[in-house]
Design an enzyme around this catalytic site. Sequence first.
Site, PDB file in Angstrom:
ATOM      1  N   HIS A 189      38.199 -20.368  11.610  1.00 22.98           N
ATOM      2  CA  HIS A 189      37.015 -21.057  11.230  1.00 22.98           C
ATOM      3  C   HIS A 189      36.170 -21.106  12.699  1.00 22.98           C
ATOM      4  O   HIS A 189      34.861 -20.793  12.603  1.00 22.98           O
ATOM      5  CB  HIS A 189      37.108 -22.354  10.551  1.00 22.98           C
ATOM      6  CG  HIS A 189      35.805 -22.715  10.021  1.00 22.98           C
ATOM      7  ND1 HIS A 189      36.007 -23.435   8.617  1.00 22.98           N
ATOM      8  CD2 HIS A 189      34.558 -22.535  10.059  1.00 22.98           C
ATOM      9  CE1 HIS A 189      34.869 -23.709   8.125  1.00 22.98           C
ATOM     10  NE2 HIS A 189      33.882 -23.242   8.888  1.00 22.98           N
ATOM     11  N   LYS A 205      38.912 -20.455   4.859  1.00 21.49           N
ATOM     12  CA  LYS A 205      39.180 -20.211   6.288  1.00 21.49           C
ATOM     13  C   LYS A 205      40.097 -21.705   6.846  1.00 21.49           C
ATOM     14  O   LYS A 205      40.145 -22.510   6.394  1.00 21.49           O
ATOM     15  CB  LYS A 205      37.968 -20.756   7.046  1.00 21.49           C
ATOM     16  CG  LYS A 205      36.678 -19.773   6.436  1.00 21.49           C
ATOM     17  CD  LYS A 205      35.322 -20.200   6.899  1.00 21.49           C
ATOM     18  CE  LYS A 205      34.186 -19.443   6.238  1.00 21.49           C
ATOM     19  NZ  LYS A 205      33.731 -20.362   5.030  1.00 21.49           N
ATOM     20  N   TYR A 247      35.457 -27.487   3.486  1.00 24.01           N
ATOM     21  CA  TYR A 247      34.411 -27.902   2.356  1.00 24.01           C
ATOM     22  C   TYR A 247      35.156 -28.687   1.312  1.00 24.01           C
ATOM     23  O   TYR A 247      34.428 -29.081   0.579  1.00 24.01           O
ATOM     24  CB  TYR A 247      33.870 -26.567   1.927  1.00 24.01           C
ATOM     25  CG  TYR A 247      33.179 -25.469   2.931  1.00 24.01           C
ATOM     26  CD1 TYR A 247      33.245 -25.897   4.253  1.00 24.01           C
ATOM     27  CD2 TYR A 247      33.021 -24.299   2.433  1.00 24.01           C
ATOM     28  CE1 TYR A 247      32.492 -25.060   5.231  1.00 24.01           C
ATOM     29  CE2 TYR A 247      32.492 -23.343   3.444  1.00 24.01           C
ATOM     30  CZ  TYR A 247      32.483 -23.658   4.497  1.00 24.01           C
ATOM     31  OH  TYR A 247      32.081 -22.752   5.634  1.00 24.01           O
ATOM     32  N   ASP A 289      32.722 -17.744  -0.999  1.00 23.61           N
ATOM     33  CA  ASP A 289      32.909 -18.009   0.463  1.00 23.61           C
ATOM     34  C   ASP A 289      33.286 -19.686   0.541  1.00 23.61           C
ATOM     35  O   ASP A 289      32.279 -20.384   0.648  1.00 23.61           O
ATOM     36  CB  ASP A 289      32.074 -17.737   1.454  1.00 23.61           C
ATOM     37  CG  ASP A 289      32.134 -18.060   2.989  1.00 23.61           C
ATOM     38  OD1 ASP A 289      33.021 -17.097   3.395  1.00 23.61           O
ATOM     39  OD2 ASP A 289      32.023 -19.205   3.428  1.00 23.61           O
TER      40      ASP A 289
HETATM   41  P1  NDP Z   1      22.044 -21.384   3.814  1.00 26.84           P
HETATM   42  O1  NDP Z   1      21.329 -20.699   4.966  1.00 26.84           O
HETATM   43  O2  NDP Z   1      22.793 -20.397   2.756  1.00 26.84           O
HETATM   44  O3  NDP Z   1      21.182 -22.298   2.923  1.00 26.84           O
HETATM   45  C1  NDP Z   1      21.571 -23.177   2.080  1.00 26.84           C
HETATM   46  C2  NDP Z   1      20.449 -24.407   1.841  1.00 26.84           C
HETATM   47  O4  NDP Z   1      19.382 -23.435   1.321  1.00 26.84           O
HETATM   48  C3  NDP Z   1      20.603 -25.173   0.682  1.00 26.84           C
HETATM   49  O5  NDP Z   1      20.161 -26.380   1.259  1.00 26.84           O
HETATM   50  C4  NDP Z   1      20.028 -24.610  -0.557  1.00 26.84           C
HETATM   51  O6  NDP Z   1      19.732 -25.737  -1.487  1.00 26.84           O
HETATM   52  C5  NDP Z   1      18.927 -23.798   0.070  1.00 26.84           C
HETATM   53  N1  NDP Z   1      18.610 -22.817  -0.697  1.00 26.84           N
HETATM   54  C6  NDP Z   1      19.339 -21.817  -1.202  1.00 26.84           C
HETATM   55  N2  NDP Z   1      18.701 -20.845  -1.773  1.00 26.84           N
HETATM   56  C7  NDP Z   1      17.480 -21.072  -1.710  1.00 26.84           C
HETATM   57  C8  NDP Z   1      16.077 -20.567  -2.162  1.00 26.84           C
HETATM   58  N3  NDP Z   1      16.148 -19.410  -2.663  1.00 26.84           N
HETATM   59  N4  NDP Z   1      15.112 -21.142  -1.389  1.00 26.84           N
HETATM   60  C9  NDP Z   1      15.034 -22.165  -0.952  1.00 26.84           C
HETATM   61  N5  NDP Z   1      16.041 -22.924  -0.480  1.00 26.84           N
HETATM   62  C10 NDP Z   1      17.121 -22.364  -0.853  1.00 26.84           C
HETATM   63  O7  NDP Z   1      23.119 -22.260   4.681  1.00 26.84           O
HETATM   64  P2  NDP Z   1      24.774 -22.560   4.658  1.00 26.84           P
HETATM   65  O8  NDP Z   1      24.857 -23.126   5.760  1.00 26.84           O
HETATM   66  O9  NDP Z   1      25.156 -23.230   3.705  1.00 26.84           O
HETATM   67  O10 NDP Z   1      25.301 -21.205   4.881  1.00 26.84           O
HETATM   68  C11 NDP Z   1      25.741 -20.261   3.817  1.00 26.84           C
HETATM   69  C12 NDP Z   1      27.235 -20.413   3.793  1.00 26.84           C
HETATM   70  O11 NDP Z   1      27.822 -19.786   4.924  1.00 26.84           O
HETATM   71  C13 NDP Z   1      27.757 -21.667   3.553  1.00 26.84           C
HETATM   72  O12 NDP Z   1      27.608 -22.237   2.279  1.00 26.84           O
HETATM   73  C14 NDP Z   1      29.382 -21.481   3.937  1.00 26.84           C
HETATM   74  O13 NDP Z   1      29.929 -20.722   3.050  1.00 26.84           O
HETATM   75  C15 NDP Z   1      29.166 -20.293   5.059  1.00 26.84           C
HETATM   76  N6  NDP Z   1      29.054 -21.134   6.461  1.00 26.84           N
HETATM   77  C16 NDP Z   1      29.971 -20.756   7.394  1.00 26.84           C
HETATM   78  C17 NDP Z   1      30.159 -21.186   8.661  1.00 26.84           C
HETATM   79  C18 NDP Z   1      31.116 -20.942   9.593  1.00 26.84           C
HETATM   80  O14 NDP Z   1      31.296 -21.722  10.372  1.00 26.84           O
HETATM   81  N7  NDP Z   1      31.924 -20.120   9.332  1.00 26.84           N
HETATM   82  C19 NDP Z   1      28.969 -22.370   8.950  1.00 26.84           C
HETATM   83  C20 NDP Z   1      27.942 -22.564   7.932  1.00 26.84           C
HETATM   84  C21 NDP Z   1      28.123 -21.873   6.874  1.00 26.84           C
HETATM   85  P3  NDP Z   1      20.354 -25.958  -2.757  1.00 26.84           P
HETATM   86  O15 NDP Z   1      21.874 -25.854  -2.633  1.00 26.84           O
HETATM   87  O16 NDP Z   1      20.136 -27.342  -3.122  1.00 26.84           O
HETATM   88  O17 NDP Z   1      19.840 -25.184  -3.778  1.00 26.84           O
END
Ligand code: NDP
Length: 275
Positions: free
Chosen positions: A112, A79, A54, A49
């Site tokens: 988006h 998006k 991004y 995704d």
């Molecule tokens: P998430 O809820 O997926 O969390 C991501 C964070 O959690 C990062 O800091 C990551 O750190 C950390 N993390 C990942 N796995 C673990 C784990 N097992 N234990 C502890 N910490 C963990 O947040 P996002 O906001 O990134 O949402 C996911 C996806 O959704 C986005 O990447 C994007 O593709 C989409 N999105 C879409 C939006 C929209 O408006 N349509 C808005 C926001 C997100 P690290 O990377 O350092 O490991």
Amino acid sequence: MELTINSKVKLNNGLEMPLIGLGVYQSESGNETKDAVLYALKAGYRHIDTAKLYANEHDVGSAVKESGIPRNEIFVTTKLWNKDHGYENTIKAFNKSLEQLDLGYIDLYLIHWPVTGVRNETWKAMETLMETGKCKAIGVSNYTIKDLKELLAFAKIVPAINQVEFSPYLYQKELLDFCNKNTIQLEAYSPLTQGRKLKEKPLVDLSKKYDKTTAQIVLRWALQHNIIIIPKSVTESRIIENANIYDFNISNSDMDILDNLNEDFRVCWDPTNNP
Ligand code: NDP
């Protein structure tokens, strides 16, 4: 049916979409994103995704090509960004994303954010894009029930997806029910609350009970609600951990506990007051 990392959901136009994908929001463009996508594909993910916002579509495309996995086995979402709304702009932005990804076609193209005043004209362009065959499904993101009603009143194509923030701490049950009733598949972004709630006691208790991490508990909860999840990580061990959620089942009573954690907690933007 038992869920596996290969489980897919059939969208309202017949296209099959993997229930788990890797999110790449805030993954740096360049090697950070490329490596994350390669780790995910190696771990068995077949869905990525991304978004124009991004600034890493190119890296996603490179990793998919480099993986050697056939294109048609990988599902890629991108998006349309807010400033690209409007009929002509949408077509242009889509073509730009297609060029950046360089994967021949886009599996799912999403609006988006429901930008006021122009979103309906944009949807008409999205419908035109479907006719080109260069995109296999179209959908929306951050749409509330009000926005979806407005869209359904004129749309020729019902959106396949509504991607919204969703976690036990933001259990949007009414929106989920509305989407299910209208054949719109719900997809959860920030399913891990960007890590902010992963140390909360109720999650820690369930983590001990199931011998799983709190991240795995919240992801499994969403899957058991038949919601697509796109956890983001750039850390290989976490990418693997987040997909290791197919060897346990949360009981109905524990699902109720998780459902009741809702506190309308958001880590991202809030569309509920968007006109
Ligand atoms: P998430 O809820 O997926 O969390 C991501 C964070 O959690 C990062 O800091 C990551 O750190 C950390 N993390 C990942 N796995 C673990 C784990 N097992 N234990 C502890 N910490 C963990 O947040 P996002 O906001 O990134 O949402 C996911 C996806 O959704 C986005 O990447 C994007 O593709 C989409 N999105 C879409 C939006 C929209 O408006 N349509 C808005 C926001 C997100 P690290 O990377 O350092 O490991």
